[in-house]
Design an enzyme around this catalytic site. Structure first.
Site, short mmCIF file in Angstrom:
data_model
loop_
_atom_site.label_atom_id
_atom_site.label_comp_id
_atom_site.label_asym_id
_atom_site.label_seq_id
_atom_site.Cartn_x
_atom_site.Cartn_y
_atom_site.Cartn_z
N ASN A 1 0.86 -1.19 0.00
CA ASN A 1 0.00 0.00 0.00
C ASN A 1 0.90 1.24 0.00
O ASN A 1 1.47 1.58 1.03
CB ASN A 1 -0.90 -0.05 1.25
CG ASN A 1 -1.80 1.17 1.35
OD1 ASN A 1 -1.83 2.01 0.45
ND2 ASN A 1 -2.53 1.26 2.45
N LYS B 1 0.11 4.24 -0.30
CA LYS B 1 -0.56 5.39 0.33
C LYS B 1 -0.34 6.66 -0.50
O LYS B 1 -0.25 6.59 -1.72
CB LYS B 1 -0.10 5.54 1.78
CG LYS B 1 -0.28 4.23 2.57
CD LYS B 1 -0.13 4.38 4.05
CE LYS B 1 -0.31 3.03 4.73
NZ LYS B 1 -0.26 3.10 6.18
N HIS C 1 -9.59 0.71 5.19
CA HIS C 1 -8.29 0.99 5.79
C HIS C 1 -8.48 1.97 6.95
O HIS C 1 -9.32 2.86 6.89
CB HIS C 1 -7.33 1.57 4.74
CG HIS C 1 -5.92 1.58 5.25
ND1 HIS C 1 -5.46 2.54 6.11
CD2 HIS C 1 -4.90 0.71 5.05
CE1 HIS C 1 -4.19 2.27 6.41
NE2 HIS C 1 -3.83 1.16 5.78
N GLU D 1 -6.87 4.46 7.90
CA GLU D 1 -6.73 5.88 7.58
C GLU D 1 -8.02 6.42 6.94
O GLU D 1 -8.37 7.58 7.11
CB GLU D 1 -5.51 6.08 6.67
CG GLU D 1 -4.22 5.93 7.48
CD GLU D 1 -3.09 5.22 6.78
OE1 GLU D 1 -3.06 5.19 5.55
OE2 GLU D 1 -2.22 4.66 7.49
N GLU E 1 -5.00 -4.93 10.73
CA GLU E 1 -4.02 -3.85 10.88
C GLU E 1 -4.31 -3.09 12.17
O GLU E 1 -5.14 -2.17 12.18
CB GLU E 1 -4.10 -2.89 9.70
CG GLU E 1 -3.86 -3.53 8.35
CD GLU E 1 -3.36 -2.52 7.33
OE1 GLU E 1 -2.25 -2.73 6.82
OE2 GLU E 1 -4.05 -1.53 7.07
N GLY F 1 2.67 2.49 10.67
CA GLY F 1 3.58 3.61 10.46
C GLY F 1 4.31 4.06 11.71
O GLY F 1 4.93 5.12 11.74
N SER G 1 3.73 -1.97 10.33
CA SER G 1 5.19 -2.00 10.49
C SER G 1 5.79 -3.37 10.20
O SER G 1 6.77 -3.78 10.83
CB SER G 1 5.58 -1.51 11.89
OG SER G 1 5.14 -0.18 12.09
P1 13P Z 1 3.10 0.44 7.64
O1 13P Z 1 3.67 -0.82 7.07
O2 13P Z 1 3.78 1.67 7.14
O3 13P Z 1 2.98 0.38 9.13
O4 13P Z 1 1.59 0.56 7.07
C1 13P Z 1 0.74 -0.53 7.15
C2 13P Z 1 -0.49 -0.22 6.41
O5 13P Z 1 -1.27 0.63 6.79
C3 13P Z 1 -0.73 -0.95 5.15
O6 13P Z 1 -2.02 -0.72 4.68
#
Ligand code: 13P
Length: 260
Positions: A12, A14, A98, A100, A170, A176, A218
């Site tokens: 992803n 983003k 997701h 976010e 997640e 992140g 992560s």
């Molecule tokens: P990170 O791997 O940067 O923690 O992000 C995970 C994520 O949100 C994948 O959709």
């Protein structure tokens, strides 16, 4: 992971990377060996680069997916992108729910369910993301939150359509942040998600057992092997580490090996 489920790793991207960086990453992915009989791989670039990345990856087994879309087919929805537009440019997979989009952009369970159903109707594969926030985890509500997000998100999905659903667990506090769930904690959450898929819906255990559950938060080359060796961790949804071709492919290879 279980040997009966083929691992699935998603990248992803983003809201990251621009023109030349996108080209470099997509080209980097084409250069790396990948055994498509052992792992499924998809990447999710930002909208402006989707068609470009789809064209570069066309000759590879790597699928290209969209991070977002609108559930309506067409019309006066300024700023939105439809599933048929995504299909036009070669997208086969979509992310839904997701954290976010839930917690930063304010998507509700109702919107998420409408998106899941629309994407399945349009023939897409769907990765439905679920996961708890830190305060929910500290209040002992991890499993309750995951169950509720599954029940809302998958309402109205039939047994046949479940073959095109992947769940991504997640935990929001791990995204992140560099803080990864321990393999044991992640496995416990995945096991509870598996039990919900098996017993919380009408379709029965065989369908639930076939669903792939990715871990996201992560995940990186240094922790992927331990996470992916857990029984119910069937791949990963990778953010930061998917922005570097070598790191992403190291995780893909760890997933390939996890089946052995
Ligand atoms: P990170 O791997 O940067 O923690 O992000 C995970 C994520 O949100 C994948 O959709």
């Amino acid at each position: 992971m279980s040997t009966s489920r083929k691992p699935f790793v998603g990248g992803n991207w983003k809201m990251n990377l621009h023109g030349s960086e996108v080209a470099e990453l997509a080209n980097g992915l084409t250069a790396l060996p990948l055994d498509a009989s052992k792992v499924d791989v998809a990447v999710f670039p930002a909208f402006p680069y989707l068609a470009q990345v789809a064209a570069v990856l066309k000759s590879t087994p790597i699928k290209v997916g969209a991070q977002n879309f609108y559930s309506q087919a067409n019309g006066a929805f300024t700023g939105e992108v439809s599933l048929s537009m995504l299909k036009d440019i070669g997208c086969e997979v979509v992310l839904v729910g997701h954290s976010e989009r839930r917690h930063v952009l304010g998507e509700t369970d109702e919107m998420i369910n409408a998106k899941v159903l629309a994407a399945l109707d349009a023939g897409f594969e769907v990765i439905l993301c679920v996961g708890e926030k830190i305060e929910q985890r500290e209040a002992g509500k991890t499993h309750q939150i995951n169950m509720a997000q599954l029940e809302y998100g998958l309402a109205g999905v039939n047994a046949d359509q479940m073959a095109r659903i992947t769940i991504a667990y997640e935990p929001v506090w791990a995204i992140g942040t560099g803080k990864t769930a321990t393999p044991e904690d992640a496995q416990e959450a995945h096991d509870r998600i598996r039990r919900c898929l098996n017993f919380g819906f009408d379709w029965g255990e065989d369908i639930g057992n076939a669903v792939r559950i990715q871990y996201g938060g992560s995940m990186k080359p240094s922790n992927a092997v331990d996470l992916l060796s857990q029984t119910d961790i069937d791949g990963g949804l990778i953010g930061g580490a998917s922005l570097k071709a070598s790191d992403f492919m190291a995780i893909v290879h760890a997933a390939e090996q996890s089946q052995a």
